[in-house]
Design a protein around this motif. Structure first.
Motif, PDB file in Angstrom:
ATOM      1  N   HIS A 177     -97.321 -18.556  19.197  1.00 26.17           N
ATOM      2  CA  HIS A 177     -96.653 -19.702  19.801  1.00 26.17           C
ATOM      3  C   HIS A 177     -96.193 -19.232  21.178  1.00 26.17           C
ATOM      4  CE1 HIS A 177     -94.338 -23.296  20.382  1.00 26.17           C
ATOM      5  NE2 HIS A 177     -94.462 -23.692  19.137  1.00 26.17           N
ATOM      6  N   TYR A 182     -95.582 -20.878  23.837  1.00 28.06           N
ATOM      7  CA  TYR A 182     -94.572 -21.708  24.502  1.00 28.06           C
ATOM      8  C   TYR A 182     -93.159 -21.245  24.140  1.00 28.06           C
ATOM      9  CZ  TYR A 182     -91.889 -25.749  26.028  1.00 28.06           C
ATOM     10  OH  TYR A 182     -90.957 -26.551  26.642  1.00 28.06           O
ATOM     11  N   GLU A 183     -92.899 -21.052  22.848  1.00 30.91           N
ATOM     12  CA  GLU A 183     -91.575 -20.595  22.413  1.00 30.91           C
ATOM     13  C   GLU A 183     -91.433 -19.082  22.550  1.00 30.91           C
ATOM     14  OE1 GLU A 183     -88.905 -22.196  21.574  1.00 30.91           O
ATOM     15  OE2 GLU A 183     -89.697 -24.241  21.501  1.00 30.91           O
ATOM     16  N   TRP A 214     -86.834 -25.173  11.333  1.00 32.93           N
ATOM     17  CA  TRP A 214     -87.498 -25.003  12.622  1.00 32.93           C
ATOM     18  C   TRP A 214     -86.479 -25.085  13.762  1.00 32.93           C
ATOM     19  CZ3 TRP A 214     -90.658 -23.003  15.689  1.00 32.93           C
ATOM     20  CH2 TRP A 214     -91.033 -23.585  16.915  1.00 32.93           C
ATOM     21  N   LYS A 239     -85.681 -22.034  16.409  1.00 36.30           N
ATOM     22  CA  LYS A 239     -85.720 -22.130  17.871  1.00 36.30           C
ATOM     23  C   LYS A 239     -84.451 -21.570  18.491  1.00 36.30           C
ATOM     24  CE  LYS A 239     -86.925 -26.527  18.162  1.00 36.30           C
ATOM     25  NZ  LYS A 239     -87.296 -27.820  18.810  1.00 36.30           N
ATOM     26  N   VAL A 294     -84.840 -17.792  18.414  1.00 31.88           N
ATOM     27  CA  VAL A 294     -85.766 -17.333  19.455  1.00 31.88           C
ATOM     28  C   VAL A 294     -85.084 -17.378  20.819  1.00 31.88           C
ATOM     29  CG1 VAL A 294     -87.968 -17.765  20.617  1.00 31.88           C
ATOM     30  CG2 VAL A 294     -87.798 -18.045  18.146  1.00 31.88           C
ATOM     31  N   GLY A 295     -84.350 -18.476  21.075  1.00 33.61           N
ATOM     32  CA  GLY A 295     -83.615 -18.572  22.330  1.00 33.61           C
ATOM     33  C   GLY A 295     -82.595 -17.461  22.470  1.00 33.61           C
TER      34      GLY A 295
END
Length: 231
Positions: A124, A126-127, A213, A217, A220-221
């Motif tokens: 992924h 993008y993330e 999900w 996110k 991940v951030g």
């Protein structure tokens, strides 16, 4: 296709190479694009209290308990390999250390069908993460799902929130990577946990999956924010 377990429309596997970069553990694709792994991000974004508990636990380990941990790791690695053999029609016999787990797991494996991907790398970009999906297929009449297998030596199977985060991450990466050209739009997950005593099947419906999900996110951030602070 290969046998009765497989779909007639399998997904082409993507190249992935586990490696490290800038102090991060992750996976590199065929164009040398690197993303940190789901496991690495999970470990790095645990709370200070969780990290302290883990460090204290490590300090208390005896040689006997370390042997037990090593055995559990061997069972996990061999278990996942044996699943690959089984679904691919390979008659490699089950290792002795896995037999008690396998007795409970094999009947469940026989109910998995329409497999489209087995042990496939997903990215992924993008993330900013990557991972390896164990299985994409269907269990009985349940919708097409990402299926994860967990091996444990505990008496009772236990599913942890971080495992659901992992599944949510893999599904998002899988949908983004394959998407419309291959008709991939998965919104269900399954975690199959097997011990020497029983097997547990945890179904993750679409609503719960979306909640995990959103949580993923945030993790991940947080991870990438920590990396910028380090730099």
């Amino acid at each position: 296709m290969k046998n009765q377990f497989w779909s007639k429309n399998p997904l082409p596997p993507y190249f992935g190479k586990p490696t490290g970069r800038n102090g991060m553990k992750g996976i590199e694709d065929q164009r040398f694009n690197f993303e940190p792994s789901v496991t690495h991000i999970t470990e790095e974004t645990r709370s200070p209290a969780e990290k302290a508990i883990f460090r204290n636990w490590q300090k208390k380990q005896t040689s006997e308990s370390r042997e037990m941990i090593n055995l559990a790791c061997q069972i996990g690695k061999r278990g996942h390999k044996q699943i690959e053999y089984y679904f691919n029609g390979d008659s490699t016999p089950c290792p002795v250390i896995l037999k008690r787990h396998w007795e409970h797991l094999e009947p469940v494996l026989n109910n998995i069908h329409n497999i489209r991907l087995l042990k496939g790398y997903v990215f992924h970009h993008y993330e900013g993460f990557a991972g390896q999906v164990r299985c994409v297929g269907r269990l009985n009449n349940y919708p097409e799902s990402v299926i994860e297998f967990k091996f444990s030596n505990s008496v009772k199977p236990t599913v942890y929130p971080e495992q659901k985060l992992q599944v949510a991450a893999y599904i998002a990466a899988l949908n983004r990577q394959y998407g419309q050209p291959y008709g991939v739009n998965i919104n269900h997950g399954i975690i199959i946990t097997v011990t020497p005593y029983e097997v547990d099947i945890t179904l993750i419906e679409s609503q719960e999956l979306m909640e995990y999900w959103e949580k993923w996110k945030l993790r991940v951030g947080q991870f990438w924010s920590q990396q910028r602070n380090i730099a």
